[in-house]
Design a protein around this motif. Structure first.
Motif, PDB file in Angstrom:
ATOM      1  N   ILE A  55     -92.826  60.705  63.651  1.00  0.00           N
ATOM      2  CA  ILE A  55     -93.157  61.798  64.571  1.00  0.00           C
ATOM      3  C   ILE A  55     -94.650  62.076  64.484  1.00  0.00           C
ATOM      4  O   ILE A  55     -95.196  62.305  63.399  1.00  0.00           O
ATOM      5  CB  ILE A  55     -92.340  63.061  64.247  1.00  0.00           C
ATOM      6  CG1 ILE A  55     -90.855  62.774  64.516  1.00  0.00           C
ATOM      7  CG2 ILE A  55     -92.832  64.259  65.059  1.00  0.00           C
ATOM      8  CD1 ILE A  55     -89.924  63.851  64.054  1.00  0.00           C
ATOM      9  N   ALA A  86     -86.677  71.187  67.008  1.00  0.00           N
ATOM     10  CA  ALA A  86     -87.482  70.233  67.776  1.00  0.00           C
ATOM     11  C   ALA A  86     -87.292  68.819  67.227  1.00  0.00           C
ATOM     12  O   ALA A  86     -87.153  67.859  68.007  1.00  0.00           O
ATOM     13  CB  ALA A  86     -88.963  70.623  67.732  1.00  0.00           C
ATOM     14  N   LEU A  87     -87.261  68.678  65.912  1.00  0.00           N
ATOM     15  CA  LEU A  87     -87.077  67.362  65.310  1.00  0.00           C
ATOM     16  C   LEU A  87     -85.706  66.795  65.661  1.00  0.00           C
ATOM     17  O   LEU A  87     -85.579  65.605  65.975  1.00  0.00           O
ATOM     18  CB  LEU A  87     -87.267  67.422  63.798  1.00  0.00           C
ATOM     19  CG  LEU A  87     -88.649  67.856  63.310  1.00  0.00           C
ATOM     20  CD1 LEU A  87     -88.743  67.751  61.798  1.00  0.00           C
ATOM     21  CD2 LEU A  87     -89.746  67.052  63.966  1.00  0.00           C
ATOM     22  N   MET A  90     -85.667  65.525  69.205  1.00  0.00           N
ATOM     23  CA  MET A  90     -86.380  64.260  69.425  1.00  0.00           C
ATOM     24  C   MET A  90     -85.682  63.065  68.785  1.00  0.00           C
ATOM     25  O   MET A  90     -86.089  61.920  69.006  1.00  0.00           O
ATOM     26  CB  MET A  90     -87.818  64.375  68.903  1.00  0.00           C
ATOM     27  CG  MET A  90     -88.684  65.294  69.728  1.00  0.00           C
ATOM     28  SD  MET A  90     -90.429  65.237  69.266  1.00  0.00           S
ATOM     29  CE  MET A  90     -90.418  66.124  67.705  1.00  0.00           C
ATOM     30  N   ARG A  96     -91.985  60.442  70.184  1.00  0.00           N
ATOM     31  CA  ARG A  96     -91.704  61.639  69.373  1.00  0.00           C
ATOM     32  C   ARG A  96     -93.026  62.312  69.019  1.00  0.00           C
ATOM     33  O   ARG A  96     -93.725  61.892  68.101  1.00  0.00           O
ATOM     34  CB  ARG A  96     -90.975  61.260  68.097  1.00  0.00           C
ATOM     35  CG  ARG A  96     -89.628  60.638  68.349  1.00  0.00           C
ATOM     36  CD  ARG A  96     -88.979  60.237  67.068  1.00  0.00           C
ATOM     37  NE  ARG A  96     -87.891  59.334  67.350  1.00  0.00           N
ATOM     38  CZ  ARG A  96     -87.216  58.689  66.452  1.00  0.00           C
ATOM     39  NH1 ARG A  96     -87.520  58.828  65.181  1.00  0.00           N
ATOM     40  NH2 ARG A  96     -86.246  57.878  66.785  1.00  0.00           N
ATOM     41  N   LEU A  98     -94.700  66.206  68.374  1.00  0.00           N
ATOM     42  CA  LEU A  98     -94.604  67.655  68.206  1.00  0.00           C
ATOM     43  C   LEU A  98     -96.011  68.199  68.383  1.00  0.00           C
ATOM     44  O   LEU A  98     -96.925  67.820  67.659  1.00  0.00           O
ATOM     45  CB  LEU A  98     -94.068  68.014  66.820  1.00  0.00           C
ATOM     46  CG  LEU A  98     -93.987  69.507  66.502  1.00  0.00           C
ATOM     47  CD1 LEU A  98     -92.923  70.188  67.372  1.00  0.00           C
ATOM     48  CD2 LEU A  98     -93.687  69.719  65.026  1.00  0.00           C
ATOM     49  N   SER A 116     -94.128  72.510  71.002  1.00  0.00           N
ATOM     50  CA  SER A 116     -93.567  71.684  72.079  1.00  0.00           C
ATOM     51  C   SER A 116     -93.092  70.356  71.520  1.00  0.00           C
ATOM     52  O   SER A 116     -93.738  69.772  70.652  1.00  0.00           O
ATOM     53  CB  SER A 116     -94.624  71.411  73.155  1.00  0.00           C
ATOM     54  OG  SER A 116     -95.113  72.618  73.691  1.00  0.00           O
ATOM     55  N   ASP A 117     -91.965  69.871  72.051  1.00  0.00           N
ATOM     56  CA  ASP A 117     -91.437  68.580  71.625  1.00  0.00           C
ATOM     57  C   ASP A 117     -91.268  67.656  72.823  1.00  0.00           C
ATOM     58  O   ASP A 117     -91.387  68.082  73.964  1.00  0.00           O
ATOM     59  CB  ASP A 117     -90.101  68.761  70.883  1.00  0.00           C
ATOM     60  CG  ASP A 117     -88.987  69.310  71.767  1.00  0.00           C
ATOM     61  OD1 ASP A 117     -88.665  68.676  72.803  1.00  0.00           O
ATOM     62  OD2 ASP A 117     -88.418  70.358  71.419  1.00  0.00           O
ATOM     63  N   THR A 118     -91.007  66.401  72.534  1.00  0.00           N
ATOM     64  CA  THR A 118     -90.783  65.404  73.585  1.00  0.00           C
ATOM     65  C   THR A 118     -89.312  64.991  73.631  1.00  0.00           C
ATOM     66  O   THR A 118     -88.982  63.853  73.946  1.00  0.00           O
ATOM     67  CB  THR A 118     -91.674  64.159  73.360  1.00  0.00           C
ATOM     68  OG1 THR A 118     -91.436  63.663  72.036  1.00  0.00           O
ATOM     69  CG2 THR A 118     -93.150  64.495  73.541  1.00  0.00           C
ATOM     70  N   GLY A 171     -88.869  67.472  77.467  1.00  0.00           N
ATOM     71  CA  GLY A 171     -89.003  68.236  76.233  1.00  0.00           C
ATOM     72  C   GLY A 171     -88.978  69.729  76.503  1.00  0.00           C
ATOM     73  O   GLY A 171     -88.786  70.176  77.635  1.00  0.00           O
ATOM     74  N   SER A 173     -90.662  73.729  75.090  1.00  0.00           N
ATOM     75  CA  SER A 173     -91.681  74.479  74.347  1.00  0.00           C
ATOM     76  C   SER A 173     -91.117  75.830  73.965  1.00  0.00           C
ATOM     77  O   SER A 173     -90.469  76.494  74.779  1.00  0.00           O
ATOM     78  CB  SER A 173     -92.937  74.684  75.198  1.00  0.00           C
ATOM     79  OG  SER A 173     -93.581  73.465  75.444  1.00  0.00           O
TER      80      SER A 173
END
Length: 186
Positions: A55, A86-87, A90, A96, A98, A116-118, A171, A173
């Motif tokens: 990540i 978030a982890l 993803m 990945r 953050l 924010s994550d993807t 993702g 946020s």
């Protein structure tokens, strides 16, 4: 079977522990804190997991944030809960990332952290329920649905706000706003 019973007992124990945490009145004193340092500290706790799960972490801290008054361990738990989610979101994603940023709001009354994550984002039908107690999209053995509920309570107790939005490119946020420390003469 015995294994099923054992797993259910562990699950019940975890739920009761979380409920105990929620119902307990925390005696922790609110002290002046550097929000950037606190966020950075929580991210450091995840460093091994970031490496293991490949990540990428991107940070953008506003350097001149004023001090905020909060119960440090409680606010750290909020960041920990949001980052953990978030982890998990993803997991299985090709990209990945953050992204974590801090800034002062335009009014100047609050400081804001955006995480924010993807991941895939939050299903629109779940968006209004994510802070409800016991609401989870995880398997029953993986989560109690109390992490975001407790986080909401902690942030609200500190006079702040927490909410989530889906990102345009995928993702989600999470926005956490906390009031800046005021001078007593003001």
């Amino acid at each position: 079977t015995l294994a099923v019973c054992e797993n259910q007992v562990k699950r019940i124990t975890r739920i009761l522990g979380n409920l105990g945490q929620f119902s307990r009145v925390t005696k922790e004193e609110r002290t002046p804190n550097d929000l950037n340092e606190v966020v950075g500290h929580v991210l450091t706790l995840f460093t091994p997991q970031f490496k293991e799960e490949n990540i990428q972490v991107e940070t953008a801290y506003e350097p001149a944030l004023p001090l905020l008054s909060f119960a440090r361990s409680r606010i750290e738990q909020v960041f920990f809960n949001v980052i953990s989610n978030a982890l998990e979101a993803m997991s299985g994603m090709e990209k990945r990332v953050l992204t974590v940023s801090t800034a002062r709001t335009s009014s100047g009354d609050d400081a804001q952290v955006v995480l924010s994550d993807t991941g895939p984002g939050i299903d629109i039908q779940n968006m209004n329920r994510i802070f409800d107690p016991f609401f989870t999209t995880k398997n029953r053995s993986e989560g109690t649905g109390l992490g975001l509920f407790l986080s909401y309570g902690v942030v609200k107790d500190h006079g702040g706000r927490i909410w989530a939005e889906n990102n345009g490119a995928g993702g989600a946020s999470f926005f956490i706003q906390l009031p800046v420390l005021r001078n007593k003469e003001s």
